[in-house]
Design a protein around this motif. Structure first.
Motif, mmCIF file in Angstrom:
data_model
loop_
_atom_site.group_PDB
_atom_site.id
_atom_site.type_symbol
_atom_site.label_atom_id
_atom_site.label_comp_id
_atom_site.label_asym_id
_atom_site.label_seq_id
_atom_site.Cartn_x
_atom_site.Cartn_y
_atom_site.Cartn_z
ATOM 1 N N GLN A 9 0.827 -1.201 0.000
ATOM 2 C CA GLN A 9 0.000 0.000 0.000
ATOM 3 C C GLN A 9 0.865 1.255 0.000
ATOM 4 O OE1 GLN A 9 -2.087 1.597 3.601
ATOM 5 N NE2 GLN A 9 -3.872 0.643 2.642
ATOM 6 N N THR A 14 0.584 5.839 -0.019
ATOM 7 C CA THR A 14 -0.237 6.951 0.462
ATOM 8 C C THR A 14 -0.247 8.060 -0.574
ATOM 9 O OG1 THR A 14 0.226 6.450 2.781
ATOM 10 C CG2 THR A 14 -0.478 8.699 2.264
ATOM 11 N N GLU A 56 -0.376 5.544 7.732
ATOM 12 C CA GLU A 56 -0.255 5.124 9.123
ATOM 13 C C GLU A 56 0.148 6.320 9.975
ATOM 14 O OE1 GLU A 56 2.796 2.179 9.028
ATOM 15 O OE2 GLU A 56 4.328 3.538 8.267
ATOM 16 N N VAL A 59 -8.161 8.586 12.557
ATOM 17 C CA VAL A 59 -8.997 7.518 12.015
ATOM 18 C C VAL A 59 -8.674 7.416 10.527
ATOM 19 C CG1 VAL A 59 -11.349 6.700 11.609
ATOM 20 C CG2 VAL A 59 -10.794 7.958 13.716
ATOM 21 N N LEU A 60 -8.073 6.318 10.118
ATOM 22 C CA LEU A 60 -7.512 6.219 8.775
ATOM 23 C C LEU A 60 -8.489 5.688 7.738
ATOM 24 C CD1 LEU A 60 -4.021 4.718 9.701
ATOM 25 C CD2 LEU A 60 -4.702 7.128 9.572
ATOM 26 N N THR A 61 -9.636 5.178 8.169
ATOM 27 C CA THR A 61 -10.564 4.540 7.226
ATOM 28 C C THR A 61 -11.129 5.525 6.208
ATOM 29 O OG1 THR A 61 -12.316 4.820 8.880
ATOM 30 C CG2 THR A 61 -11.203 2.676 8.776
ATOM 31 N N ASP A 62 -11.206 6.802 6.560
ATOM 32 C CA ASP A 62 -11.703 7.819 5.626
ATOM 33 C C ASP A 62 -10.594 8.756 5.179
ATOM 34 O OD1 ASP A 62 -11.306 9.092 8.035
ATOM 35 O OD2 ASP A 62 -13.131 10.298 7.932
ATOM 36 N N THR A 116 -9.764 16.535 3.469
ATOM 37 C CA THR A 116 -9.020 15.275 3.430
ATOM 38 C C THR A 116 -7.758 15.487 2.614
ATOM 39 O OG1 THR A 116 -11.037 13.950 3.619
ATOM 40 C CG2 THR A 116 -9.072 12.853 2.744
ATOM 41 N N THR A 139 -4.983 9.842 1.357
ATOM 42 C CA THR A 139 -5.733 8.587 1.385
ATOM 43 C C THR A 139 -4.785 7.427 1.101
ATOM 44 O OG1 THR A 139 -6.305 8.869 -0.953
ATOM 45 C CG2 THR A 139 -7.931 9.625 0.669
ATOM 46 N N ALA A 140 -5.211 6.222 1.475
ATOM 47 C CA ALA A 140 -4.448 5.021 1.191
ATOM 48 C C ALA A 140 -4.715 4.568 -0.229
ATOM 49 C CB ALA A 140 -4.814 3.915 2.173
ATOM 50 N N ASP A 165 -4.372 1.178 -2.404
ATOM 51 C CA ASP A 165 -4.130 -0.254 -2.314
ATOM 52 C C ASP A 165 -3.435 -0.766 -3.571
ATOM 53 O OD1 ASP A 165 -5.239 -0.622 0.223
ATOM 54 O OD2 ASP A 165 -7.260 -0.626 -0.602
#
Length: 232
Positions: A19, A21, A53, A110-113, A187, A190-191, A193
């Motif tokens: 992954q 960033t 992270e 909170v990394l999910t968003d 924002t 973001t990550a 993938d």
């Protein structure tokens, strides 16, 4: 045995796809107020070769940098009436030319968003992109700073246009643009993938083989060994 080696090589190649960033924003994410000369248009896209992270990102390894800055000028050291800077460079070239990047993702983010500016650590400047260039012939590479209070600044960096003869420009001598934003809603990163055809269950977060993948490889190897014994 040849089959096992081929499988090992395949899994190892897949495991290197980790992954990354992505930092991405442009002028539409801000309230933009030109303070010196009219430079209202910009966009930034930076890919970091590291998972999203918590922690300090101090000149992290970069995949690529792409950014643009555009505007009209009057009475500047360059003498240009306008400019449209477009820079697309590798991470290695970015640092070699004298640039830098620094920020810190808070431990409670909170990394999910993705990561919002409010989730960066610090009480003053929480994000710094310095596109400074040395001896590249450019006046306008940018310095962009974002602050914890929802303000920011975009201006030309202290670029050294040439070393021989020495020609340089100080911060803000070409343009200064003030920024305002909502730190909780902007924002910044973001990550990203790995490609979907890469089997994610076989890759750990660090980009190495996961325990599951190792078990699968060992099981496959044992199966091939037993098969050879039976065919013996």
């Amino acid at each position: 045995m040849r089959t096992l080696v081929a499988v090992l090589l395949l899994f190892t190649a897949n495991a290197t796809l980790a992954q990354t960033t992505r930092i991405e924003f442009d002028n539409t994410d801000f309230v933009v107020t030109p303070a010196f000369n009219n430079v209202p248009l910009f966009s930034f896209e930076i890919e970091i070769n590291r998972p999203l992270e918590p922690g300090v990102y101090d000149n992290p390894e970069l995949v690529r940098v792409f950014y643009t800055v555009t505007g009209d000028l009057n009475n500047t050291p360059s003498g240009f009436p306008a400019f449209e800077l477009q820079r697309e460079i590798s991470g290695t070239e970015f640092y070699d030319q004298g640039s830098s990047l620094r920020f810190e993702v808070d431990a409670n983010a909170v990394l999910t968003d993705g990561v919002q500016v409010a989730e960066l650590s610090g009480t003053d400047i929480v994000f710094t992109f310095n596109g400074r260039e040395i001896d590249n012939g450019r006046f306008h590479p940018a310095l962009l700073e974002l602050r914890a209070d929802g303000t920011g600044l975009l201006q030309n960096s202290n670029n050294i246009i040439s070393n021989s003869p020495l020609q340089q420009v100080d911060f803000g001598e070409e343009y200064i643009t003030e920024l305002r934003f909502d730190g909780g809603n902007l924002t910044l990163m973001t990550a990203v993938d790995p490609p979907q055809d890469d089997p994610p269950a076989l890759v750990s977060g660090s980009g190495s083989l996961s325990p599951l993948s190792l078990l699968l490889i060992l099981a496959l190897g044992a199966g091939l060994w037993l098969r050879r014994i039976r065919l013996g």
